[in-house]
Design an enzyme around this catalytic site. Structure first.
Site, PDB file in Angstrom:
ATOM      1  N   LEU A 204       0.812  -1.219   0.000  1.00 44.47           N
ATOM      2  CA  LEU A 204       0.000   0.000   0.000  1.00 44.47           C
ATOM      3  C   LEU A 204       0.845   1.267   0.000  1.00 44.47           C
ATOM      4  CD1 LEU A 204      -2.888  -0.850   2.516  1.00 44.47           C
ATOM      5  CD2 LEU A 204      -2.736  -1.304   0.056  1.00 44.47           C
TER       6      LEU A 204
ATOM      7  N   HIS B  54      -3.501   4.124  -2.544  1.00 50.07           N
ATOM      8  CA  HIS B  54      -4.452   3.194  -1.932  1.00 50.07           C
ATOM      9  C   HIS B  54      -5.149   3.857  -0.737  1.00 50.07           C
ATOM     10  CE1 HIS B  54      -1.366   0.208  -3.559  1.00 50.07           C
ATOM     11  NE2 HIS B  54      -2.475  -0.152  -4.183  1.00 50.07           N
TER      12      HIS B  54
HETATM   13  P1  AMP Z   1      -3.392  -2.212  -7.048  1.00 50.03           P
HETATM   14  O1  AMP Z   1      -3.004  -2.579  -5.648  1.00 50.03           O
HETATM   15  O2  AMP Z   1      -2.259  -1.663  -7.850  1.00 50.03           O
HETATM   16  O3  AMP Z   1      -4.165  -3.286  -7.748  1.00 50.03           O
HETATM   17  O4  AMP Z   1      -4.377  -0.990  -6.912  1.00 50.03           O
HETATM   18  C1  AMP Z   1      -5.515  -1.080  -6.079  1.00 50.03           C
HETATM   19  C2  AMP Z   1      -6.389   0.140  -6.307  1.00 50.03           C
HETATM   20  O5  AMP Z   1      -5.642   1.317  -6.003  1.00 50.03           O
HETATM   21  C3  AMP Z   1      -6.855   0.278  -7.751  1.00 50.03           C
HETATM   22  O6  AMP Z   1      -8.196   0.715  -7.756  1.00 50.03           O
HETATM   23  C4  AMP Z   1      -5.923   1.330  -8.293  1.00 50.03           C
HETATM   24  O7  AMP Z   1      -6.454   2.067  -9.365  1.00 50.03           O
HETATM   25  C5  AMP Z   1      -5.728   2.214  -7.083  1.00 50.03           C
HETATM   26  N1  AMP Z   1      -4.501   3.000  -7.208  1.00 50.03           N
HETATM   27  C6  AMP Z   1      -3.236   2.524  -7.429  1.00 50.03           C
HETATM   28  N2  AMP Z   1      -2.367   3.555  -7.542  1.00 50.03           N
HETATM   29  C7  AMP Z   1      -3.098   4.691  -7.415  1.00 50.03           C
HETATM   30  C8  AMP Z   1      -2.787   6.087  -7.448  1.00 50.03           C
HETATM   31  N3  AMP Z   1      -1.549   6.525  -7.646  1.00 50.03           N
HETATM   32  N4  AMP Z   1      -3.785   6.972  -7.268  1.00 50.03           N
HETATM   33  C9  AMP Z   1      -5.061   6.541  -7.075  1.00 50.03           C
HETATM   34  N5  AMP Z   1      -5.426   5.246  -7.036  1.00 50.03           N
HETATM   35  C10 AMP Z   1      -4.464   4.333  -7.193  1.00 50.03           C
END
Ligand code: AMP
Length: 272
Positions: free
Chosen positions: A24, A28
């Site tokens: 995270l 996140h």
């Molecule tokens: P992940 O753990 O990469 O699968 O991401 C989980 C959630 O966090 C997904 O909905 C992503 O789009 C969101 N997320 C990841 N990086 C960012 C960021 N920099 N800004 C906003 N949301 C993010």
């Protein structure tokens, strides 16, 4: 988890879920805070989903830090964390997948065959297990958000999907768990993605609407960066992700590029 979610619903609680793959960061946590402000109970899910990784991708080395994640997530406002094993999620013989036929084809779907079927299927499972009223996703994964919105609508999940704007470092780099793979030199080179988007946005604000010109503006900083290799730079309709010749309607400029072996994505919505 399912029994707990049923109890919460019976007690009249509004449930929000924030699905993640862990490792995270502030991006996140922005989703968790968004959920916290809109629900009685916030469930964080942490699951590095094997079915959304290709055979040559980074599944085995994807960063994992469940304890550290929970330390970060608690003060941001989670009530429950659901962190299943791959064996629990995919018992032997699992063979049912959800596909959003058209939206999964372009952009990341073209470079990562099967990726979005893995995403849509695991999100379906996480929805059925956590029974949310609201689910929160980042706009960083723009195509993923579009696919989940469409799937939720098409299959009558009755869940509200909300997107949260991209959280960036002070210098513009979009936060990503995969940024941990970057060396200091690669970290600098990775700025070419956000620089490209900024250049395209500046052109757009100056009145440029031609897709080729906007894409060329976005490609220039990436092409000039020896450590970066473009996967795609495309202007697409913001909702249907169909090809556009002009940005006269709401559009998304989406980039994927490799810096070393690390594949990074970023995007900017233009207009609308
Ligand atoms: P992940 O753990 O990469 O699968 O991401 C989980 C959630 O966090 C997904 O909905 C992503 O789009 C969101 N997320 C990841 N990086 C960012 C960021 N920099 N800004 C906003 N949301 C993010």
């Amino acid at each position: 988890m399912r029994a707990k979610a049923e109890d919460l619903r019976r007690d009249g609680k509004k449930i929000a879920v924030v699905p993640t793959m862990g490792a995270l960061h502030e991006g996140h946590l922005a989703l968790v805070r968004h959920a916290r402000a809109r629900a009685d109970v916030v469930i964080l899910t942490i699951f590095v989903n094997p079915t959304q990784f290709g055979p040559k991708e980074d599944l085995s080395r994807y960063p994992r830090d469940e304890e550290g994640d929970l330390v970060k997530a608690r003060p941001a406002g989670i009530d429950l964390a659901f962190c299943p094993s791959a064996e629990a999620m995919y018992p032997p013989g699992a063979q049912t997948f959800v596909e959003v036929r058209e939206l999964q084809k372009p952009l990341c779907g073209a470079s990562r065959p099967g990726h979005f079927a893995g995403v849509a299927s695991v999100v379906t499972k996480l929805f059925h297990i956590t029974k949310p009223h609201l689910a929160v996703f980042g706009e960083k994964d723009y195509q993923q958000l579009a696919i989940i919105r469409r799937m939720t609508r098409d299959l009558d999940f009755g869940i509200e999907i909300q997107g949260v704007p991209i959280v960036r470092e002070a210098d513009g780099l979009a936060l990503s768990s995969r940024n941990a793979y970057l060396s200091p030199e690669q970290r600098l080179a990775a700025l070419s993605l956000s620089k490209g988007l900024a250049a395209a946005e500046a052109a757009y604000k100056g009145g440029e609407r031609d897709a080729k010109a906007l894409v060329a503006a976005a490609r220039a900083p990436l092409a000039a960066e020896p450590l970066a290799r473009i996967d795609y730079v495309e202007l697409r309709d913001a909702d249907e992700l169909s090809e556009l010749e002009r940005a006269d309607q709401k559009a998304v400029l989406a980039i994927a590029a490799f810096v070393g072996t690390t594949r990074l994505i970023d995007n900017r919505v233009l207009g609308g």
